[in-house]
Design a protein around this motif. Structure first.
Motif, mmCIF file in Angstrom:
data_model
loop_
_atom_site.group_PDB
_atom_site.id
_atom_site.type_symbol
_atom_site.label_atom_id
_atom_site.label_comp_id
_atom_site.label_asym_id
_atom_site.label_seq_id
_atom_site.Cartn_x
_atom_site.Cartn_y
_atom_site.Cartn_z
ATOM 1 N N ALA A 22 0.826 -1.217 0.000
ATOM 2 C CA ALA A 22 0.000 0.000 0.000
ATOM 3 C C ALA A 22 0.856 1.262 0.000
ATOM 4 O O ALA A 22 0.419 2.309 -0.500
ATOM 5 N N ASP A 23 2.079 1.173 0.516
ATOM 6 C CA ASP A 23 2.953 2.351 0.554
ATOM 7 C C ASP A 23 3.766 2.527 -0.728
ATOM 8 O O ASP A 23 4.599 3.432 -0.830
ATOM 9 N N GLY A 24 3.540 1.658 -1.701
ATOM 10 C CA GLY A 24 4.197 1.812 -2.992
ATOM 11 C C GLY A 24 5.442 0.970 -3.188
ATOM 12 O O GLY A 24 5.929 0.845 -4.316
ATOM 13 N N ARG A 25 5.975 0.396 -2.133
ATOM 14 C CA ARG A 25 7.184 -0.430 -2.278
ATOM 15 C C ARG A 25 6.847 -1.743 -2.977
ATOM 16 O O ARG A 25 5.826 -2.368 -2.686
ATOM 17 N N ALA A 26 7.720 -2.159 -3.887
ATOM 18 C CA ALA A 26 7.511 -3.407 -4.600
ATOM 19 C C ALA A 26 7.874 -4.580 -3.704
ATOM 20 O O ALA A 26 8.918 -4.569 -3.034
ATOM 21 N N VAL A 27 7.028 -5.594 -3.682
ATOM 22 C CA VAL A 27 7.281 -6.782 -2.858
ATOM 23 C C VAL A 27 8.622 -7.403 -3.216
ATOM 24 O O VAL A 27 9.392 -7.830 -2.343
ATOM 25 N N VAL A 28 8.949 -7.445 -4.507
ATOM 26 C CA VAL A 28 10.169 -8.113 -4.965
ATOM 27 C C VAL A 28 11.436 -7.386 -4.514
ATOM 28 O O VAL A 28 12.526 -7.951 -4.555
ATOM 29 N N ASP A 29 11.311 -6.136 -4.070
ATOM 30 C CA ASP A 29 12.478 -5.376 -3.609
ATOM 31 C C ASP A 29 12.721 -5.513 -2.114
ATOM 32 O O ASP A 29 13.692 -4.936 -1.596
ATOM 33 N N LEU A 30 11.861 -6.255 -1.416
ATOM 34 C CA LEU A 30 11.942 -6.320 0.038
ATOM 35 C C LEU A 30 12.270 -7.731 0.521
ATOM 36 O O LEU A 30 11.852 -8.719 -0.096
ATOM 37 N N THR A 31 12.988 -7.819 1.621
ATOM 38 C CA THR A 31 13.224 -9.103 2.263
ATOM 39 C C THR A 31 11.987 -9.475 3.079
ATOM 40 O O THR A 31 11.167 -8.602 3.410
ATOM 41 N N PRO A 32 11.826 -10.751 3.447
ATOM 42 C CA PRO A 32 10.697 -11.117 4.302
ATOM 43 C C PRO A 32 10.648 -10.301 5.586
ATOM 44 O O PRO A 32 9.565 -9.958 6.070
ATOM 45 N N ALA A 33 11.810 -9.966 6.146
ATOM 46 C CA ALA A 33 11.846 -9.185 7.381
ATOM 47 C C ALA A 33 11.339 -7.763 7.170
ATOM 48 O O ALA A 33 10.840 -7.128 8.110
ATOM 49 N N GLN A 34 11.448 -7.252 5.944
ATOM 50 C CA GLN A 34 10.997 -5.898 5.650
ATOM 51 C C GLN A 34 9.512 -5.835 5.283
ATOM 52 O O GLN A 34 8.930 -4.755 5.265
ATOM 53 N N LEU A 35 8.932 -6.990 5.009
ATOM 54 C CA LEU A 35 7.519 -7.032 4.647
ATOM 55 C C LEU A 35 6.647 -6.966 5.893
ATOM 56 O O LEU A 35 7.062 -7.399 6.972
ATOM 57 N N PRO A 36 5.435 -6.447 5.802
ATOM 58 C CA PRO A 36 4.525 -6.427 6.946
ATOM 59 C C PRO A 36 4.237 -7.847 7.435
ATOM 60 O O PRO A 36 4.326 -8.817 6.669
ATOM 61 N N SER A 37 3.863 -7.955 8.684
ATOM 62 C CA SER A 37 3.556 -9.276 9.253
ATOM 63 C C SER A 37 2.343 -9.908 8.592
ATOM 64 O O SER A 37 2.126 -11.115 8.692
ATOM 65 N N SER A 38 1.556 -9.095 7.900
ATOM 66 C CA SER A 38 0.380 -9.620 7.191
ATOM 67 C C SER A 38 0.743 -10.330 5.895
ATOM 68 O O SER A 38 -0.138 -10.866 5.216
ATOM 69 N N VAL A 39 2.016 -10.333 5.540
ATOM 70 C CA VAL A 39 2.485 -11.000 4.316
ATOM 71 C C VAL A 39 3.272 -12.246 4.739
ATOM 72 O O VAL A 39 4.463 -12.174 5.026
ATOM 73 N N PRO A 40 2.620 -13.412 4.774
ATOM 74 C CA PRO A 40 3.303 -14.630 5.218
ATOM 75 C C PRO A 40 4.084 -15.270 4.074
ATOM 76 O O PRO A 40 3.907 -14.936 2.897
ATOM 77 N N SER A 41 4.945 -16.200 4.437
ATOM 78 C CA SER A 41 5.580 -17.029 3.415
ATOM 79 C C SER A 41 4.546 -18.012 2.885
ATOM 80 O O SER A 41 3.531 -18.290 3.537
ATOM 81 N N LEU A 42 4.806 -18.549 1.698
ATOM 82 C CA LEU A 42 3.893 -19.553 1.154
ATOM 83 C C LEU A 42 3.821 -20.750 2.071
ATOM 84 O O LEU A 42 2.730 -21.300 2.303
ATOM 85 N N ARG A 43 4.945 -21.167 2.613
ATOM 86 C CA ARG A 43 4.941 -22.329 3.509
ATOM 87 C C ARG A 43 4.064 -22.071 4.729
ATOM 88 O O ARG A 43 3.258 -22.929 5.126
ATOM 89 N N GLU A 44 4.179 -20.904 5.334
ATOM 90 C CA GLU A 44 3.348 -20.569 6.499
ATOM 91 C C GLU A 44 1.866 -20.590 6.130
ATOM 92 O O GLU A 44 1.031 -21.092 6.899
ATOM 93 N N ALA A 45 1.537 -20.056 4.967
ATOM 94 C CA ALA A 45 0.136 -20.018 4.550
ATOM 95 C C ALA A 45 -0.401 -21.411 4.278
ATOM 96 O O ALA A 45 -1.555 -21.723 4.609
ATOM 97 N N LEU A 46 0.404 -22.277 3.676
ATOM 98 C CA LEU A 46 -0.031 -23.648 3.423
ATOM 99 C C LEU A 46 -0.347 -24.368 4.728
ATOM 100 O O LEU A 46 -1.353 -25.074 4.842
ATOM 101 N N VAL A 47 0.518 -24.193 5.705
ATOM 102 C CA VAL A 47 0.290 -24.818 7.017
ATOM 103 C C VAL A 47 -0.997 -24.292 7.636
ATOM 104 O O VAL A 47 -1.797 -25.046 8.197
ATOM 105 N N ALA A 48 -1.237 -22.979 7.517
ATOM 106 C CA ALA A 48 -2.438 -22.376 8.099
ATOM 107 C C ALA A 48 -3.703 -22.856 7.397
ATOM 108 O O ALA A 48 -4.764 -22.941 8.016
ATOM 109 N N CYS A 49 -3.602 -23.176 6.109
ATOM 110 C CA CYS A 49 -4.774 -23.586 5.333
ATOM 111 C C CYS A 49 -5.137 -25.060 5.531
ATOM 112 O O CYS A 49 -6.265 -25.460 5.207
ATOM 113 N N ALA A 50 -4.200 -25.858 6.005
ATOM 114 C CA ALA A 50 -4.463 -27.291 6.160
ATOM 115 C C ALA A 50 -5.698 -27.514 7.030
ATOM 116 O O ALA A 50 -5.920 -26.777 7.992
#
Length: 212
Positions: A22-50
């Motif tokens: 929302a602030d204009g930064r490209a996801v591909v330019d950021l590390t996971p640590a720089q991304l908001p906590s609302s942006v999980p890894s795919l692995r984390e999301a898969l586990v949550a969806c099980a």
């Protein structure tokens, strides 16, 4: 469940619909640590969806920030899905994209993974469906305005499922169910569930179609 995925700057796969925050930064330019906590890894999301099945949509499209012709997102996503399944994760997985080249890359790397092509319009319908079937797709994901009886019939004739996006209106859901679609991609799964169940009631004993 549908998970839209992109690459972070370190090559890891994260779940985010848009190319930018929302602030204009490209996801591909950021590390996971720089991304908001609302942006999980795919692995984390898969586990949550099980134990639900998951439709993973590759969102790195030509023209978006960081897109590369060697399609690293496709390879990285396959690696995550392979690792997840190897660890005993759900096996009901589908990879979809508007980018046919990305789907071909997934199929090359993991032939056992089911793939589906997304599209907005299909003109002519027969050509798109023929190509999808010949490429080994298991489904097409048309936009709801493009979905009619002819498209559904043509897809089913060659063994392709039809999962329609994005349908939030219950009357349109009911109409699509009447056409025989196999899945409805929606932001309101509770509404879709009630419409699917209502459509199944007149035919006792007939299994209701699944929503996605």
């Amino acid at each position: 469940m549908e998970l839209d995925v992109r690459l972070a700057s370190d090559g890891s796969v994260v779940v985010h619909h848009d190319a930018r925050l929302a602030d204009g930064r490209a996801v591909v330019d950021l590390t996971p640590a720089q991304l908001p906590s609302s942006v999980p890894s795919l692995r984390e999301a898969l586990v949550a969806c099980a134990p639900l099945g998951v439709n993973v949509e590759l969102k790195d499209l030509p023209g978006e920030p960081g897109h590369r012709r060697d399609l690293p997102l496709a390879a990285a996503t396959v690696a995550v899905l392979d690792g997840y399944r190897a660890d005993g994760g759900a096996v009901d997985l589908l990879v979809s994209s508007f980018d046919v080249a990305a789907l071909d890359r997934v199929a090359d790397l993991a032939p056992a993974l089911d793939t589906a092509v997304l599209f907005v319009t299909a003109d002519p319908v027969s050509g798109l469906i023929t190509r999808a079937a010949a490429s080994g797709r298991v489904a097409i994901h048309p936009s709801q305005p493009a979905t009619d009886r002819a498209l559904v019939g043509a897809a089913h004739a060659v063994g392709l499922a039809v999962n329609v996006w994005t349908v939030d209106d219950p009357e349109r859901m009911a109409a699509l169910i009447a056409l025989g679609v196999d899945g409805i991609i929606t932001n309101v799964p509770d509404v879709a569930r009630s419409v699917v169940d209502a459509a199944a009631e007149p035919a006792a004993g007939r299994p209701s179609r699944a929503t996605r």
